[in-house]
Design a protein around this motif. Structure first.
Motif: not given
Length: 461
Positions: A83-86, A91-92, A118-119
Motif C-alpha cells: 500500500g505504501e508503494k501503490e 496509507t502509512r 515489497h519493503g
C-alpha cells in the motif's frame, strides 16, 4: 486506480489543511496526542515487560496475542508495504495509527524498501510492541465526533503521555503509577476505534467489526466486546449461549487480583483478545503464540453449527440444502477484512460403493478454492465496479455480501443425481476457515508459506 489515488490525495490534502490540523495531526488516521507533540518521547510509555512485574496474568495473556504482534505481523507488513508503494505513502498513518500508536505520535515509523517482498516498516523501542499495555491504558479520549463518518474507526482515539494508567476499575490504586477510571474502557466503543476501518478517500467501510456488533442482538443484550474477547473461550461460549455479560453468569470463575498486592475482585479480565487468527503467531514463533493459536482454533470450532437436508424434486433431481448458523460470534462470520477472509463449505456426496456423485469446496493442488465453491465472503470492487478487489486501498464498495450476521444463518444448495439403480448415498459437509488465501500469502510474503485452514464443524447424512 487513477481516480482512487486522486481521491486519496484529495483526502490527504483536506485532512492536513489548517481547519483539520488539530483533528488529524497524523492523517489519514484520527489518532491524536493528549500532550505536547514538541516534547513527546517513546520512553514516555512503558514496555510491556515493565508491566509484567505487577500484572503477570495480564502480561501472559497479551504475550503471543495478535495485539502483541500487531506491528511485526509479516502478512500485515507485506500488505502495508504494498500500500505504501501503490499510494505513494498515503496509507502509512492510516495503518500505523492502530498498529503502533506510540510510533505514530512520535513520528518514528519509517519505510525500509529492503525489507520483505515489497519493503517493510520499522520503529523504535516499545513502539515495536504493537497494541501493548500502555497503548490501551493511556487512551484518554474517544475522537469519534471528529471523524468524517461520525463513527468509531481509523484510530479515533487520543493517547496520553502523562504516566496515568486508565482502566475499568474505579477504586484502583498503585504505588507504581497514577490511576484513573475510564468508562470508555468498559465499552465496545473502545475496541471500535480500531476495529472499524473506513477508506480515507471515499469513506467506504472496508472493515466494520464494531458496526456488526453494534446492530446485533449482543449489543441489545449489553454484551460488550470485552465479554467475549477478554475471558476464556469456555466463558465466551457461555456468554453467547446465555446471552448475558460475563459478569452476570453464575459461577463464572473469573475472580482474582488485578495486580500483585491488589485486593480480590469478583472479576478480572484476561488480556489474550483471542479471535480467529491461528496462523501468524506460530509462523513467527513468538512466545505464547501457539497457545493463542490453540485458543483461536477452539473459538472457531465452537462458533458455528451446520444443518442439512435432502429433498427429491419431481424430476428426480436431489437438492441438498446446507444451513450455516452463526451461533456464538457477536459480529459477522467472517469479520474484519471480509473480502480477504475465507469461510467456505466443503461438500462430498458418494454412493454406497464410495464413488463420488458430487464434490465442491476441496482445495486444489495449488491450495486454492476451485470455481463454484460456496464461500461466505464479501466481494469488493474498485471505483469502476471491477472486482474481485483484494487491495484495501482500492476498495470502493461491495457488489456481493454473503457473510453471516450474529445469531443469523445462510443457506447453500447443491443439486445431484443418483445413477440408475442407486438409492443409497452419503453426504459429508465441512465448514472450513482460513484468514487469507494462498494467492494472498504468495503476493505478500517473500518466503513460500502454505496457508493452513481449520475445519470448524462438520456433519454427515
Amino acid at each position: 486506480m487513477r481516480l482512487l489515488l486522486s481521491a486519496l490525495a484529495t483526502a490527504s490534502l483536506l485532512v492536513c489543511g489548517a481547519s483539520h490540523a488539530n483533528n488529524q495531526p497524523y492523517a489519514p488516521s484520527y489518532l491524536t496526542l493528549d500532550g505536547d507533540p514538541q516534547t513527546v518521547k517513546i520512553k514516555d510509555w512503558n514496555s510491556p515487560k515493565q508491566c509484567k512485574g505487577c500484572h503477570p496474568r495480564q502480561f501472559k495473556g497479551w504475550q503471543g496475542s495478535m495485539h502483541s504482534i500487531a506491528f511485526i505481523d509479516p502478512v500485515f507488513q507485506g500488505e502495508w508495504a504494498l500500500g505504501e508503494k501503490e499510494t505513494n505513502g498515503l496509507t502509512r498513518n492510516l495503518c500505523a495509527g492502530c498498529h503502533t500508536a506510540v510510533g505514530t505520535v512520535n513520528q518514528k515509523v519509517e519505510f525500509d524498501p529492503k525489507m520483505g517482498k515489497h519493503g517493510g516498516f520499522t520503529t523504535e523501542g516499545m513502539a515495536n510492541a504493537g497494541v501493548s499495555c500502555d497503548v490501551c491504558h493511556t487512551v484518554s479520549e474517544n475522537n469519534v465526533l471528529h471523524t468524517a463518518m461520525l463513527e468509531n474507526g481509523n484510530a479515533s482515539f487520543a493517547i496520553a503521555n502523562d504516566k496515568v494508567k486508565r482502566g475499568p476499575l474505579s477504586d484502583s490504586k498503585s504505588p507504581m503509577h497514577k490511576t484513573e477510571y475510564s468508562d470508555l474502557h468498559t465499552k465496545s466503543e473502545f475496541c471500535g476505534n480500531c476495529h472499524n476501518v473506513f477508506h480515507p478517500g471515499n469513506n467506504f467501510p472496508i472493515e466494520r467489526t464494531y458496526d456488526e456488533w453494534k446492530y446485533s442482538p449482543y449489543a441489545q443484550a449489553e454484551i460488550q466486546c470485552q465479554d467475549c474477547h477478554m475471558v476464556p473461550v469456555d466463558t465466551a461460549i457461555r456468554v453467547a449461549d446465555e446471552m448475558k455479560p460475563a459478569k452476570d453468569l453464575e459461577n463464572h470463575g473469573l475472580g482474582g487480583k488485578a495486580a500483585r498486592g491488589g485486593k480480590p475482585r469478583d472479576m478480572v479480565h484476561d488480556h489474550g483478545f483471542v479471535g480467529g487468527n491461528f496462523t501468524v503467531a506460530p509462523l513467527l514463533g513468538v512466545k505464547g503464540g501457539q497457545e493463542h493459536a490453540d485458543a483461536a482454533k477452539k473459538r472457531l470450532q465452537n462458533v458455528a453449527e451446520l444443518e442439512a437436508k435432502v429433498a427429491t424434486q419431481a424430476d428426480g433431481v436431489n437438492l441438498l440444502t446446507v444451513t450455516v448458523h452463526n451461533r456464538r460470534a457477536g459480529h459477522n462470520l467472517p469479520t474484519s477484512l471480509t473480502f480477504i477472509r475465507q469461510l467456505w463449505l466443503e461438500v462430498v456426496i458418494t454412493d454406497a460403493k464410495g464413488s463420488e456423485l458430487l464434490r465442491s469446496g476441496s482445495l486444489d493442488a495449488n491450495n486454492e478454492l476451485p470455481e463454484g465453491t460456496v464461500i461466505f465472503q464479501n466481494r469488493a470492487v474498485d471505483g469502476d465496479g471491477k472486482g474481485p478487489q483484494h487491495k484495501p486501498w482500492k476498495v470502493a464498495g461491495f457488489d456481493m455480501q454473503n457473510t453471516i450476521p450474529p445469531k443469523g444463518s445462510r443457506d447453500a444448495t447443491y443439486a445431484f443425481n443418483l445413477p440408475k439403480g442407486v438409492s443409497e448415498y452419503q453426504v459429508e459437509v465441512k465448514l472450513n476457515y482460513r484468514s487469507f488465501s494462498q494467492a494472498t500469502a504468495d503476493l505478500l510474503l517473500k518466503d513460500k508459506v502454505e496457508v493452513p485452514y481449520i475445519e470448524m464443524t462438520s456433519l454427515s447424512l
